[in-house]
Design a protein around this motif. Structure first.
Motif, PDB file in Angstrom:
ATOM      1  N   SER A 206     -12.905  32.758  28.341  1.00  0.00           N
ATOM      2  CA  SER A 206     -12.580  33.534  27.146  1.00  0.00           C
ATOM      3  C   SER A 206     -11.350  32.975  26.438  1.00  0.00           C
ATOM      4  O   SER A 206     -10.578  32.209  27.015  1.00  0.00           O
ATOM      5  CB  SER A 206     -12.333  34.990  27.531  1.00  0.00           C
ATOM      6  N   PRO A 207     -11.133  33.397  25.184  1.00  0.00           N
ATOM      7  CA  PRO A 207      -9.907  33.013  24.475  1.00  0.00           C
ATOM      8  C   PRO A 207      -8.647  33.433  25.225  1.00  0.00           C
ATOM      9  O   PRO A 207      -7.617  32.757  25.145  1.00  0.00           O
ATOM     10  CB  PRO A 207     -10.036  33.741  23.134  1.00  0.00           C
TER      11      PRO A 207
ATOM     12  N   ALA B 282      -5.747  30.849  26.340  1.00  0.00           N
ATOM     13  CA  ALA B 282      -4.349  31.044  25.944  1.00  0.00           C
ATOM     14  C   ALA B 282      -3.431  30.935  27.157  1.00  0.00           C
ATOM     15  O   ALA B 282      -2.355  30.329  27.090  1.00  0.00           O
ATOM     16  CB  ALA B 282      -4.180  32.402  25.269  1.00  0.00           C
ATOM     17  N   LEU B 283      -3.861  31.495  28.278  1.00  0.00           N
ATOM     18  CA  LEU B 283      -3.071  31.424  29.510  1.00  0.00           C
ATOM     19  C   LEU B 283      -2.888  29.978  29.959  1.00  0.00           C
ATOM     20  O   LEU B 283      -1.784  29.546  30.305  1.00  0.00           O
ATOM     21  CB  LEU B 283      -3.741  32.229  30.622  1.00  0.00           C
TER      22      LEU B 283
ATOM     23  N   VAL C 139       0.581  37.567  26.171  1.00  0.00           N
ATOM     24  CA  VAL C 139      -0.803  37.357  25.730  1.00  0.00           C
ATOM     25  C   VAL C 139      -1.500  38.700  25.570  1.00  0.00           C
ATOM     26  O   VAL C 139      -1.482  39.537  26.474  1.00  0.00           O
ATOM     27  CB  VAL C 139      -1.573  36.478  26.743  1.00  0.00           C
ATOM     28  N   GLY C 140      -2.127  38.888  24.431  1.00  0.00           N
ATOM     29  CA  GLY C 140      -2.902  40.096  24.186  1.00  0.00           C
ATOM     30  C   GLY C 140      -4.208  40.064  24.949  1.00  0.00           C
ATOM     31  O   GLY C 140      -4.664  39.016  25.416  1.00  0.00           O
TER      32      GLY C 140
ATOM     33  N   ALA D 195      -6.718  29.097  22.696  1.00  0.00           N
ATOM     34  CA  ALA D 195      -5.803  27.971  22.897  1.00  0.00           C
ATOM     35  C   ALA D 195      -5.093  27.610  21.594  1.00  0.00           C
ATOM     36  O   ALA D 195      -3.885  27.334  21.587  1.00  0.00           O
ATOM     37  CB  ALA D 195      -6.571  26.762  23.433  1.00  0.00           C
ATOM     38  N   ILE D 196      -5.830  27.628  20.499  1.00  0.00           N
ATOM     39  CA  ILE D 196      -5.234  27.317  19.188  1.00  0.00           C
ATOM     40  C   ILE D 196      -4.193  28.376  18.810  1.00  0.00           C
ATOM     41  O   ILE D 196      -3.124  28.040  18.297  1.00  0.00           O
ATOM     42  CB  ILE D 196      -6.325  27.188  18.110  1.00  0.00           C
TER      43      ILE D 196
END
Length: 353
Positions: free
Chosen positions: A6-7, A11-12, A83-84, A126-127
């Motif tokens: 997942s996004p 992100a993590l 992180v949301g 990630a972006i």
């Protein structure tokens, strides 16, 4: 149709690459549990605000502020990532305001993402993390643009050739490793030209490069394989550059051709194709993200080595003669600082000895 990273998870991992000290996940304790636990092995502290049903209705700003302050008191971090999650983003938590109200000295990188962010592609998270890191002064806008382009191309690659093509793909564990290993050994013993291409993603290079640590010249002094790799030591975030340096220092000989960096795997396959056309090898082994190489442009027999059982069928459809799977490459290499044993490389070693 297939579950994919997942996004939030992306992100993590991106915050990991940015070498933050602590990550706070603003959401339920179980959100991205496995990813959080694995990142602890990297030396990063992963904390959660443990939102519950009551918080989904009334908000959890106080929980986030309290968690930020507790993180500051406990770990004294230089950089904190927040992180949301689906829960916090859907109810509209204002994480930026909460971070300001917490009033701590650490640099805070706030990534507003959730499981369905944009199209739900992991690269979108990630972006977002890269943009947040730029806003926090950790990386340049140029680096954000370069990496964002790579991530967009990675998504295109998965949707056009990988397991995100749209139709259901039954898991397939590939060809017999002994049979394929014998094909390589017999080719080298017959003085055929063999090329090994490392086109791996970040830390997974530690596993896929294991085959390149075999001392081929010991067994075939006049016909050892040609090496092509995406291990440019000058490209990427410091964490990723370190992986490239370690791989280059560990493989049995210097790579004959370098196609780019470890975060450029969606495009380094194109450069590898160009080199392979010039070499005109009898046998080519592509490791890591083999679907980034258009095998129709590669002469001779081809072997793909992947970590995805759902990639076997697409790789066969692309035209690879053999496909070998290395299961759990991501989990095996997360936190690794050196080469990780590959089942396929071990199979080859067993046949050589």
């Amino acid at each position: 149709m297939h579950p994919r990273p997942s996004p939030i998870a992306a992100a993590l991992y991106t915050l990991r690459d940015l070498e933050v000290d602590v990550i706070i996940m603003h959401g339920p304790a179980g959100c991205c549990f496995r990813t959080g636990r694995l990142l602890e092995d990297e030396g990063i502290r992963v904390i959660t605000t443990a939102m519950n049903e009551n918080d989904f209705i009334f908000g959890a700003s106080e929980k986030l502020i309290e968690t930020i302050r507790e993180v500051e008191d406990t770990f004294h971090p230089k950089n904190i990532g927040i992180v949301g999650t689906c829960a916090s983003m859907i109810i509209g938590e204002n994480m930026k305001n909460d971070a300001q109200e917490a009033g701590i000295d650490a640099n805070i990188i706030i990534v507003e993402t959730h499981g369905g962010y944009e199209s739900g592609d992991n690269t979108a998270g990630a972006i977002q993390a890269l943009k947040a890191a730029n806003a926090a002064g950790l990386i340049t806008e140029e680096e954000v643009e370069r990496q964002s382009l790579m991530l967009q191309k990675a998504t295109e690659l998965e949707k056009s050739r990988g397991m995100a093509k749209g139709t259901y793909i039954k898991p397939n564990y590939g060809d017999n490793k002994v049979k394929v290993a014998k094909e390589i050994i017999e080719s080298l013993a017959s003085d055929k030209k063999v090329t090994i291409v490392l086109n791996a993603k970040k830390e997974t290079s530690y596993l896929f490069a294991d085959i390149m640590t075999i001392e081929w010249s010991k067994y075939y002094p006049n016909n050892s394989p040609i090496y092509i790799s995406n291990t440019d030591e000058e490209i990427g975030l410091p964490y990723i550059k370190h992986h490239a340096i370690t791989v280059n220092e560990t493989i049995s000989k210097k790579s004959d051709y370098i196609t780019g960096g470890l975060d450029e795997y969606p495009v380094t396959g194109i450069k590898a194709e160009e080199v392979l056309n010039e070499l005109n090898s009898d046998l080519t082994i592509v490791l890591g993200v083999p679907h980034a190489v258009d095998v129709t442009n590669v002469p001779g027999k081809t072997i793909a080595v992947t970590d995805g059982p759902r990639l076997v069928e697409p790789l066969k459809q692309m035209g690879f003669d053999y496909v070998v799977t290395e299961l759990d490459a991501h989990s095996k290499t997360l936190g690794a600082k050196s080469i990780v044993e590959s089942e396929f490389a071990q199979t080859i070693r067993g046949l050589l000895e």
